[in-house]
Write a protein that holds these residues in place. Structure first.
Motif, PDB file in Angstrom:
ATOM      1  N   LYS A   1      49.838  87.834  17.410  1.00  0.00           N
ATOM      2  CA  LYS A   1      49.218  88.669  16.376  1.00  0.00           C
ATOM      3  C   LYS A   1      48.971  87.909  15.079  1.00  0.00           C
ATOM      4  CE  LYS A   1      51.240  92.926  18.206  1.00  0.00           C
ATOM      5  NZ  LYS A   1      52.091  94.107  17.914  1.00  0.00           N
ATOM      6  N   VAL A   2      49.514  86.707  14.973  1.00  0.00           N
ATOM      7  CA  VAL A   2      49.343  85.927  13.744  1.00  0.00           C
ATOM      8  C   VAL A   2      48.129  85.017  13.887  1.00  0.00           C
ATOM      9  CG1 VAL A   2      50.430  84.322  12.142  1.00  0.00           C
ATOM     10  CG2 VAL A   2      51.842  85.962  13.408  1.00  0.00           C
ATOM     11  N   PRO A   3      47.128  85.153  13.032  1.00  0.00           N
ATOM     12  CA  PRO A   3      45.927  84.324  13.145  1.00  0.00           C
ATOM     13  C   PRO A   3      46.230  82.837  12.960  1.00  0.00           C
ATOM     14  CG  PRO A   3      45.548  86.190  11.686  1.00  0.00           C
ATOM     15  CD  PRO A   3      47.022  86.121  11.936  1.00  0.00           C
ATOM     16  N   ILE A   4      45.428  82.028  13.590  1.00  0.00           N
ATOM     17  CA  ILE A   4      45.499  80.572  13.437  1.00  0.00           C
ATOM     18  C   ILE A   4      44.384  80.154  12.484  1.00  0.00           C
ATOM     19  CG2 ILE A   4      45.223  78.347  14.607  1.00  0.00           C
ATOM     20  CD1 ILE A   4      46.301  79.742  17.159  1.00  0.00           C
ATOM     21  N   LYS A   5      44.751  79.405  11.456  1.00  0.00           N
ATOM     22  CA  LYS A   5      43.755  78.967  10.477  1.00  0.00           C
ATOM     23  C   LYS A   5      43.323  77.535  10.813  1.00  0.00           C
ATOM     24  CE  LYS A   5      44.401  80.289   6.233  1.00  0.00           C
ATOM     25  NZ  LYS A   5      44.892  80.336   4.822  1.00  0.00           N
ATOM     26  N   LEU A   6      42.033  77.393  11.140  1.00  0.00           N
ATOM     27  CA  LEU A   6      41.489  76.105  11.563  1.00  0.00           C
ATOM     28  C   LEU A   6      40.524  75.577  10.506  1.00  0.00           C
ATOM     29  CD1 LEU A   6      40.263  75.048  15.060  1.00  0.00           C
ATOM     30  CD2 LEU A   6      38.676  74.848  13.138  1.00  0.00           C
ATOM     31  N   LEU A   7      40.729  74.351  10.088  1.00  0.00           N
ATOM     32  CA  LEU A   7      39.837  73.671   9.152  1.00  0.00           C
ATOM     33  C   LEU A   7      38.833  72.843   9.941  1.00  0.00           C
ATOM     34  CD1 LEU A   7      38.908  72.543   6.391  1.00  0.00           C
ATOM     35  CD2 LEU A   7      40.820  70.911   6.523  1.00  0.00           C
ATOM     36  N   HIS A   8      37.554  73.170   9.785  1.00  0.00           N
ATOM     37  CA  HIS A   8      36.486  72.473  10.504  1.00  0.00           C
ATOM     38  C   HIS A   8      35.674  71.641   9.515  1.00  0.00           C
ATOM     39  CE1 HIS A   8      32.629  72.756  13.208  1.00  0.00           C
ATOM     40  NE2 HIS A   8      33.126  71.539  13.149  1.00  0.00           N
ATOM     41  N   LEU A   9      35.739  70.321   9.682  1.00  0.00           N
ATOM     42  CA  LEU A   9      34.967  69.382   8.872  1.00  0.00           C
ATOM     43  C   LEU A   9      34.040  68.593   9.796  1.00  0.00           C
ATOM     44  CD1 LEU A   9      37.908  67.971   6.737  1.00  0.00           C
ATOM     45  CD2 LEU A   9      36.199  69.608   5.965  1.00  0.00           C
ATOM     46  N   SER A  10      32.959  68.092   9.244  1.00  0.00           N
ATOM     47  CA  SER A  10      32.047  67.291  10.053  1.00  0.00           C
ATOM     48  C   SER A  10      31.162  66.450   9.148  1.00  0.00           C
ATOM     49  CB  SER A  10      31.185  68.198  10.935  1.00  0.00           C
ATOM     50  OG  SER A  10      30.509  67.439  11.931  1.00  0.00           O
ATOM     51  N   ASP A  11      30.520  65.453   9.735  1.00  0.00           N
ATOM     52  CA  ASP A  11      29.474  64.672   9.059  1.00  0.00           C
ATOM     53  C   ASP A  11      29.915  64.185   7.675  1.00  0.00           C
ATOM     54  OD1 ASP A  11      26.866  65.127  10.885  1.00  0.00           O
ATOM     55  OD2 ASP A  11      28.103  66.923  10.880  1.00  0.00           O
ATOM     56  N   LEU A  12      30.994  63.431   7.664  1.00  0.00           N
ATOM     57  CA  LEU A  12      31.485  62.869   6.404  1.00  0.00           C
ATOM     58  C   LEU A  12      30.500  61.843   5.859  1.00  0.00           C
ATOM     59  CD1 LEU A  12      35.239  62.436   7.410  1.00  0.00           C
ATOM     60  CD2 LEU A  12      34.082  64.457   6.482  1.00  0.00           C
ATOM     61  N   HIS A  13      29.892  61.068   6.735  1.00  0.00           N
ATOM     62  CA  HIS A  13      28.812  60.129   6.388  1.00  0.00           C
ATOM     63  C   HIS A  13      29.166  59.201   5.230  1.00  0.00           C
ATOM     64  CE1 HIS A  13      25.591  61.039   9.139  1.00  0.00           C
ATOM     65  NE2 HIS A  13      25.799  62.341   8.988  1.00  0.00           N
ATOM     66  N   PHE A  14      30.313  58.532   5.334  1.00  0.00           N
ATOM     67  CA  PHE A  14      30.676  57.504   4.353  1.00  0.00           C
ATOM     68  C   PHE A  14      29.531  56.490   4.273  1.00  0.00           C
ATOM     69  CE2 PHE A  14      33.578  53.592   3.684  1.00  0.00           C
ATOM     70  CZ  PHE A  14      33.328  53.594   2.323  1.00  0.00           C
ATOM     71  N   SER A  15      28.975  56.307   3.053  1.00  0.00           N
ATOM     72  CA  SER A  15      27.781  55.479   2.883  1.00  0.00           C
ATOM     73  C   SER A  15      27.563  55.222   1.402  1.00  0.00           C
ATOM     74  CB  SER A  15      26.557  56.187   3.468  1.00  0.00           C
ATOM     75  OG  SER A  15      26.337  57.417   2.771  1.00  0.00           O
ATOM     76  N   ASN A  16      26.434  54.635   1.060  1.00  0.00           N
ATOM     77  CA  ASN A  16      26.073  54.458  -0.345  1.00  0.00           C
ATOM     78  C   ASN A  16      25.805  55.800  -1.015  1.00  0.00           C
ATOM     79  OD1 ASN A  16      26.247  51.656  -0.184  1.00  0.00           O
ATOM     80  ND2 ASN A  16      24.125  51.441   0.454  1.00  0.00           N
ATOM     81  N   SER A  17      25.419  56.804  -0.237  1.00  0.00           N
ATOM     82  CA  SER A  17      25.124  58.129  -0.786  1.00  0.00           C
ATOM     83  C   SER A  17      26.356  59.020  -0.880  1.00  0.00           C
ATOM     84  CB  SER A  17      24.066  58.839   0.079  1.00  0.00           C
ATOM     85  OG  SER A  17      22.869  58.112   0.117  1.00  0.00           O
ATOM     86  N   VAL A  18      27.345  58.754  -0.023  1.00  0.00           N
ATOM     87  CA  VAL A  18      28.566  59.573   0.033  1.00  0.00           C
ATOM     88  C   VAL A  18      29.762  58.634  -0.068  1.00  0.00           C
ATOM     89  CG1 VAL A  18      29.854  61.317   1.316  1.00  0.00           C
ATOM     90  CG2 VAL A  18      27.364  61.182   1.572  1.00  0.00           C
ATOM     91  N   ASN A  19      30.443  58.655  -1.207  1.00  0.00           N
ATOM     92  CA  ASN A  19      31.559  57.719  -1.387  1.00  0.00           C
ATOM     93  C   ASN A  19      32.887  58.355  -0.977  1.00  0.00           C
ATOM     94  OD1 ASN A  19      32.517  59.264  -3.642  1.00  0.00           O
ATOM     95  ND2 ASN A  19      31.066  58.207  -4.972  1.00  0.00           N
ATOM     96  N   LEU A  20      33.933  57.550  -1.019  1.00  0.00           N
ATOM     97  CA  LEU A  20      35.241  58.024  -0.569  1.00  0.00           C
ATOM     98  C   LEU A  20      35.793  59.114  -1.487  1.00  0.00           C
ATOM     99  CD1 LEU A  20      36.976  54.731   0.649  1.00  0.00           C
ATOM    100  CD2 LEU A  20      35.816  56.486   2.003  1.00  0.00           C
ATOM    101  N   GLU A  21      35.406  59.074  -2.761  1.00  0.00           N
ATOM    102  CA  GLU A  21      35.863  60.129  -3.676  1.00  0.00           C
ATOM    103  C   GLU A  21      35.276  61.483  -3.269  1.00  0.00           C
ATOM    104  OE1 GLU A  21      34.724  57.182  -4.606  1.00  0.00           O
ATOM    105  OE2 GLU A  21      36.552  56.309  -5.464  1.00  0.00           O
ATOM    106  N   ASP A  22      34.017  61.482  -2.851  1.00  0.00           N
ATOM    107  CA  ASP A  22      33.392  62.726  -2.380  1.00  0.00           C
ATOM    108  C   ASP A  22      34.132  63.266  -1.153  1.00  0.00           C
ATOM    109  OD1 ASP A  22      31.372  62.449  -4.309  1.00  0.00           O
ATOM    110  OD2 ASP A  22      30.121  61.246  -2.959  1.00  0.00           O
TER     111      ASP A  22
END
Length: 307
Positions: free
Chosen positions: A67-88
């Protein structure tokens, strides 16, 4: 002897000059306005690319018994690049983990193009900060190495990304499955290879629908939602995908996603019912080219419940 210009002709000349000057001013005004609009649009596209949104959805999985819900974190497409840095990327993880998930899944495209060993080590250390908090699983995307990536400026092999994930403590499910126990509930999490990379092998980790074996709740990590057709004859309850970036540039008011890299544009983002199962496509954290329109980057929280 100089000939005088009649007054009415002088007046006409003045009017023509005045009209010409107004036309030039109007033309220049339109150019300035157009350039200003283009500049403002560009800055907005850049702004939205970093305007992270946390979304929450309830997913009903009838096979769940507790009866206790499971909380799932869904992440995708991090795309580490010149446009997306590690701080982002770090900010996105921090926001996601602030929701106290029970489990985390990441559905591919960790990088956009080849990265140096040093950059991958830094990235791995960032991921490791979070992977030890809750069980964290991943599948690979088309940019993470292999046939497609090698032909588009990426690694020809997935080995470097696989090694980074292993060092970070993230369990990569590459045509593999794993059973876990959360909130008094047993779950099977499977992960398949990427469709474009021609490594999607559901037969290696999923049970055929025709099989009489009993199966509990099954989640499958699959980067590209178009791969659902390859998975149609296998048992699973919820497929978790990315790849689309929500269209990345979605035409306002029309919900038109002409740039979404999928064949089925009915499944570009959000939670959908499909063939008596469910598919969740997150818009992803990163992007290509550093821009987004009408589809903000997303951290998805899914509450898995029996009712």
């Amino acid at each position: 002897m100089q000939r005088e210009v009649p007054d009415f002709q002088q007046e006409q000349l003045k009017k023509r000059k005045s009209k010409s000057n107004r036309s030039r001013r109007d033309f220049l005004r339109k150019i300035v306005l157009g350039l200003g609009t283009l500049l403002a649009s560009f800055f907005y596209l850049r702004f939205e690319a970093n305007w992270l949104e946390i979304t929450k959805k309830k997913v009903i999985l009838t096979k769940l018994r507790n009866k206790v819900p499971i909380k799932l974190l869904h992440l995708s497409d991090l795309h580490f690049s010149n446009s997306v840095n590690l701080e982002d990327i770090d900010f996105a993880f921090r926001e996601g983990f602030s929701q106290s998930p029970d489990v985390c899944v990441i559905t591919g495209d960790f990088i956009t193009e080849q990265k140096s060993n040093h950059e991958l080590e830094e990235f791995g250390r960032l991921l490791a900060k979070y992977a030890h908090i809750v069980p964290t699983f991943a599948s690979l995307g088309n940019h993470d190495g292999g046939e497609w990536a090698g032909a588009h400026g990426g690694f020809k092999s997935t080995q470097k990304v696989e090694s980074m994930l292993a060092r970070a403590g993230i369990k990569l499910l590459h045509n593999q499955k794993e059973s876990i126990y959360l909130k008094g509930q047993s779950l099977t999490i499977a992960g398949v290879g990427d469709l474009w990379s021609k490594t999607c092998r559901p037969e290696q980790c999923l049970t055929k629908v025709s099989s009489r074996s009993n199966s509990g709740t099954s989640l499958v990590l699959c980067h590209n939602p178009d791969a659902k057709e390859l998975l149609i004859n296998y048992k699973w309850d919820l497929m978790l995908c990315g790849h689309t970036h929500g269209g990345q540039l979605k035409i306002p008011f029309l919900d038109w996603t002409p740039f979404a890299p999928v064949q089925d544009h009915s499944l570009v983002e959000g939670l959908h019912s499909w063939k008596k199962r469910q598919i969740h496509i997150t818009r992803g954290v990163g992007n290509l080219w550093g821009v987004r329109l009408n589809c903000r980057p997303e951290v998805s929280i899914l509450e898995l419940s029996s009712r």
